[in-house]
Scaffold this motif. Sequence first.
Motif, short mmCIF file in Angstrom:
data_model
loop_
_atom_site.label_atom_id
_atom_site.label_comp_id
_atom_site.label_asym_id
_atom_site.label_seq_id
_atom_site.Cartn_x
_atom_site.Cartn_y
_atom_site.Cartn_z
N GLU A 9 13.65 76.66 54.73
CA GLU A 9 14.49 76.94 53.60
C GLU A 9 15.60 77.98 54.22
OE1 GLU A 9 12.14 77.04 49.75
OE2 GLU A 9 10.99 78.31 51.31
N PHE A 10 15.65 78.30 55.17
CA PHE A 10 16.65 79.15 55.72
C PHE A 10 17.92 78.53 56.22
CE2 PHE A 10 13.38 82.51 55.59
CZ PHE A 10 13.88 83.61 55.19
N GLU A 11 19.04 78.78 56.00
CA GLU A 11 20.24 78.08 56.55
C GLU A 11 21.11 79.09 56.94
OE1 GLU A 11 22.44 75.34 54.14
OE2 GLU A 11 20.66 74.67 53.07
N VAL A 12 21.75 78.91 58.27
CA VAL A 12 22.70 80.28 59.06
C VAL A 12 23.89 80.06 58.13
CG1 VAL A 12 23.94 80.39 61.00
CG2 VAL A 12 21.78 79.42 61.18
N GLY A 13 24.22 81.23 57.60
CA GLY A 13 25.48 81.61 56.89
C GLY A 13 25.14 81.70 55.49
N ALA A 14 23.88 81.37 54.96
CA ALA A 14 23.33 81.70 53.55
C ALA A 14 23.61 83.22 53.30
CB ALA A 14 22.21 81.14 53.31
N SER A 73 15.01 93.09 50.02
CA SER A 73 15.27 91.91 50.52
C SER A 73 13.88 90.86 50.63
CB SER A 73 15.83 92.02 51.91
OG SER A 73 14.68 92.89 52.98
N VAL A 74 12.79 91.50 50.37
CA VAL A 74 11.63 91.04 50.57
C VAL A 74 11.32 89.76 49.69
CG1 VAL A 74 9.26 91.07 50.17
CG2 VAL A 74 10.31 92.94 51.11
N PRO A 75 11.95 89.69 48.34
CA PRO A 75 11.77 88.44 47.82
C PRO A 75 12.65 87.24 48.30
CG PRO A 75 11.91 90.06 46.18
CD PRO A 75 12.05 90.62 47.65
N ASP A 76 13.74 87.62 48.81
CA ASP A 76 14.73 86.45 49.26
C ASP A 76 14.48 86.25 50.75
OD1 ASP A 76 16.11 86.20 47.03
OD2 ASP A 76 16.95 88.05 47.34
N VAL A 77 14.04 87.20 51.66
CA VAL A 77 13.82 87.03 53.02
C VAL A 77 12.63 86.91 53.65
CG1 VAL A 77 14.53 88.04 55.26
CG2 VAL A 77 16.24 88.00 53.42
N ASP A 110 21.57 83.72 62.26
CA ASP A 110 20.80 82.66 63.08
C ASP A 110 19.29 82.42 62.83
OD1 ASP A 110 20.84 80.80 65.32
OD2 ASP A 110 20.98 82.23 66.90
N LYS A 111 18.94 81.43 63.32
CA LYS A 111 17.52 81.07 63.26
C LYS A 111 17.09 80.30 64.40
CE LYS A 111 16.81 77.09 60.49
NZ LYS A 111 16.13 76.51 59.14
N TRP A 112 15.64 80.28 64.90
CA TRP A 112 15.35 79.58 66.10
C TRP A 112 13.69 79.26 65.83
CZ3 TRP A 112 17.58 84.16 66.72
CH2 TRP A 112 16.82 85.15 66.99
N GLU A 113 13.09 78.13 66.42
CA GLU A 113 11.87 77.86 66.35
C GLU A 113 11.22 78.67 67.45
OE1 GLU A 113 10.98 73.82 66.35
OE2 GLU A 113 12.68 73.08 65.22
N GLY A 121 8.84 80.17 62.91
CA GLY A 121 10.23 80.29 63.47
C GLY A 121 10.51 81.67 63.23
N VAL A 122 11.85 82.10 63.79
CA VAL A 122 12.48 83.26 63.62
C VAL A 122 13.64 83.31 62.93
CG1 VAL A 122 13.30 85.47 64.94
CG2 VAL A 122 11.10 84.18 65.93
N VAL A 123 13.81 84.20 62.05
CA VAL A 123 15.05 84.15 61.34
C VAL A 123 15.84 85.69 61.81
CG1 VAL A 123 14.69 82.52 59.60
CG2 VAL A 123 14.29 85.09 59.27
N TYR A 124 17.08 85.56 61.88
CA TYR A 124 17.90 87.04 62.25
C TYR A 124 18.91 86.98 61.23
CZ TYR A 124 21.20 89.65 65.13
OH TYR A 124 22.10 90.49 65.65
N VAL A 125 18.80 88.35 60.46
CA VAL A 125 19.56 88.56 59.34
C VAL A 125 20.00 89.81 59.35
CG1 VAL A 125 18.04 86.94 57.74
CG2 VAL A 125 17.33 89.40 58.08
#
Length: 169
Positions: A9-14, A73-77, A110-113, A121-125
């Motif tokens: 569900e995460f998209e880079v740039g969202a 940020s917890v509910p969104d991230v 960014d994000k990566w598996e 995976g890992v999301v970078y926010v």
Amino acid sequence: MQFGRSYEEFEVGAVYKHWPGKTVTEYDDHLFCLLTMNHHPLHLDANYAVETTQFGKNVVVGNYIYSILLGMSVPDVSGKAIANLEIESLRHVAPTFHGDTIYGETVVLDKWESKSKDDRGVVYVETKGYKQDGTVVCLFRRKVMVPKNAYLEARGGEQPARPTPIDRD
């Protein structure tokens, strides 16, 4: 209401705009300072702040502002997070005062598996906090390990461990 996101569900740039804001009271600030044993007079002593600082009033302790934003940020991230891996940077860029209202938003950088497990995976926010007048007060970047859909499905779906009500007649 959604609580967190899966990796897919995460998209880079969202950008996620966290709602609602939080108005910081003197009580909130003093309680946080006392709980964390931060007794700096800048935060607790109004006379000190008036007489000796450039602000002329108490400044809200920065780690409380960071904590508010992290919580917002917890509910969104990170509501579905497996682990918070790293706070890469934390910057307090402007003061917050009693009575200010804090708002936040997070952008996916960014994000990566995962290299070791295929179900996550890992999301970078980056999360930005700002006051009611738009002044940015805090910025931080972090990496969060989040589950993929397969991980969630294997553990009970959207609301794992939620019991089924038992009607007793």
